[in-house]
Write a protein that holds these residues in place. Structure first.
Motif: not given
Ligand code: 9WN
Length: 419
Positions: A160, A232, A286
């Motif tokens: 991420s 995400d 998320c």
């Protein structure tokens, strides 16, 4: 003042320049990182276009055969970072990690190409990079969205780029720690441990690396085999935006097939993104693919979603949410909601401000016409630099510089914002 800051930023880039690539900062991060490089190329492009192209070219030279672009390339051995190449053991001639990072390259290449003064160089470089970036995007949708939902999952928090975000807490707690080989962290020798992830988080990070290594880094297996699979909105927004930018670039270069395939990825992603919206929080959240539920964590990932085209009323709601956050802290944009109990203004992605994310949120909201909040984000970013220099990240309450110093992508963003 403006010129002074640009000169200082250029000195930071020069210090971290290793010729064909830059390190994020001397000491803490002695290798090439994926999204750092692509965003730093934006800074170089204002004064040395050839050097900007070389940065991205180097990154893609280490693309895997399956299309993945790894998150770290270990060009030169250095034992100042953990986990090093021997832990990843991906078996490549020039060692790399085995996971990826946010797909900013498509966006960066489109932007550098669009404003390039050296048109011949830009066309040649973009033409060479176009199929490679497209292969990476295809890799994402094939391997990280095997069910064809339109959105991709990350399988490790490091993918991420927001390593210890509150977003991952519950999902990471399900990752075991049994069988993790003893290790010594290096990051805490370079940066204040109170600014970094905890040892417990590191054990889970390393368990995942060992698990994927045990599966031979076979990307066709890793998604389903990972106990950590999170969608995400910020990560997907970056990928969607890069697909759209790559489509525009492909149009310019007469590559119709890449253009239409890229647009199809983006359209599916934009349509699927709306299911991540939370009315309660006024932002995206998320989604945990293992439990099948949204993750109740109001982080910056759900605001970064504005980097891709979202409906106007959603962009408006995100601008309002930023207004509210901006009354709680003097510096936008904190990486986590300052009103949440987990907020920690010093600890990495659990509260601090990161200039690269500010830049992307501002860019998306500008396209959406939310100019007032964009001005606030840009002003706050420059105030941070003036007060605290080119840090890795900043406390949104006190402006304290945190993490590493003389940071490449922070400097690159300053050059980008001031030009
Ligand atoms: C792990 C280099 C990278 C950034 C990430 C940031 C941090 C690495 C680490 O540093 O992550 O990839 O060891 O902490 O979270 O976004 O790319 O600057």
């Amino acid at each position: 003042m403006k010129q002074d800051l640009i000169e200082q930023a250029r000195a930071v880039l020069a210090r971290n320049d290793r010729g064909d690539y830059t390190v994020p900062t001397h000491g803490l991060y002695p290798f090439q990182w994926n999204w750092d490089s692509a965003l730093s190329a934006l800074g170089f492009s204002h004064f040395d276009e050839a050097r900007a192209w070389r940065e991205i070219e180097t990154l893609f030279r280490h693309q895997w055969d399956d299309g993945m672009v790894p998150h770290i390339i270990f060009h030169e051995m250095n034992d100042g970072y953990f986990p090093g190449p021997e832990v990843w053991a991906t078996g490549r001639a020039v060692p790399t990690s085995g996971i990826t990072q946010p797909a900013v390259a498509g966006f960066a290449v489109r932007r550098i190409h669009a404003r390039a003064k050296n048109r011949a160089l830009a066309d040649a470089q973009a033409r060479a990079l176009l199929p490679r970036i497209h292969a990476w995007h295809q890799w994402f949708y094939t391997n990280r969205d095997p069910q064809g939902t339109g959105l991709v999952a990350i399988i490790h928090p490091w993918e991420s780029g927001r390593d210890n975000s509150v977003d991952w807490d519950a999902a990471l707690a399900r990752v075991p720690t049994e069988g993790v080989a003893p290790f010594q962290r290096r990051d805490v020798a370079h940066a204040n441990p109170a600014h970094r992830p905890t040892d417990e988080e590191y054990r889970r990070y390393i368990w995942l690396v060992q698990h994927f290594r045990g599966l031979g880094w076979d990307n066709s297996r890793l998604h389903d085999a990972s106990p950590f699979r999170v969608v995400d909105p910020g990560f997907n927004a970056i990928l969607i935006r890069s697909c759209l930018d790559l489509a525009a670039l492909a149009d310019d270069l007469g590559e119709a097939e890449i253009a239409s395939a890229s647009r199809a990825f983006a359209q599916a992603g934009i349509a699927a993104m709306d299911a991540l919206w939370s009315e309660t929080h006024g932002q995206y959240l998320c989604f945990d693919r293992v439990t099948g539920a949204l993750i109740d964590s109001p982080s910056i990932g759900g605001l970064l979603a504005a980097f891709c085209p979202i409906p106007d009323h959603r962009a408006q709601a995100i601008a309002q949410r930023l207004d509210a956050i901006g009354t709680a802290v003097p510096y936008l944009v904190p990486s986590h909601d300052p009103a949440a109990p987990e907020f920690d203004g010093l600890r990495y992605w659990r509260g601090p401000v990161w200039l690269i994310v500010n830049y992307m949120i501002a860019d998306g909201l500008k396209r959406a016409g939310q100019t007032r909040i964009v001005r606030r984000i840009v002003d706050d970013s420059l105030r941070l630099i003036e007060q605290s220099g080119f840090a890795e990240y900043y406390d949104p309450v006190t402006a304290e510089p945190c993490g590493g110093s003389s940071f490449t992508w922070t400097a690159a963003m300053v050059i980008e914002i001031l030009n």
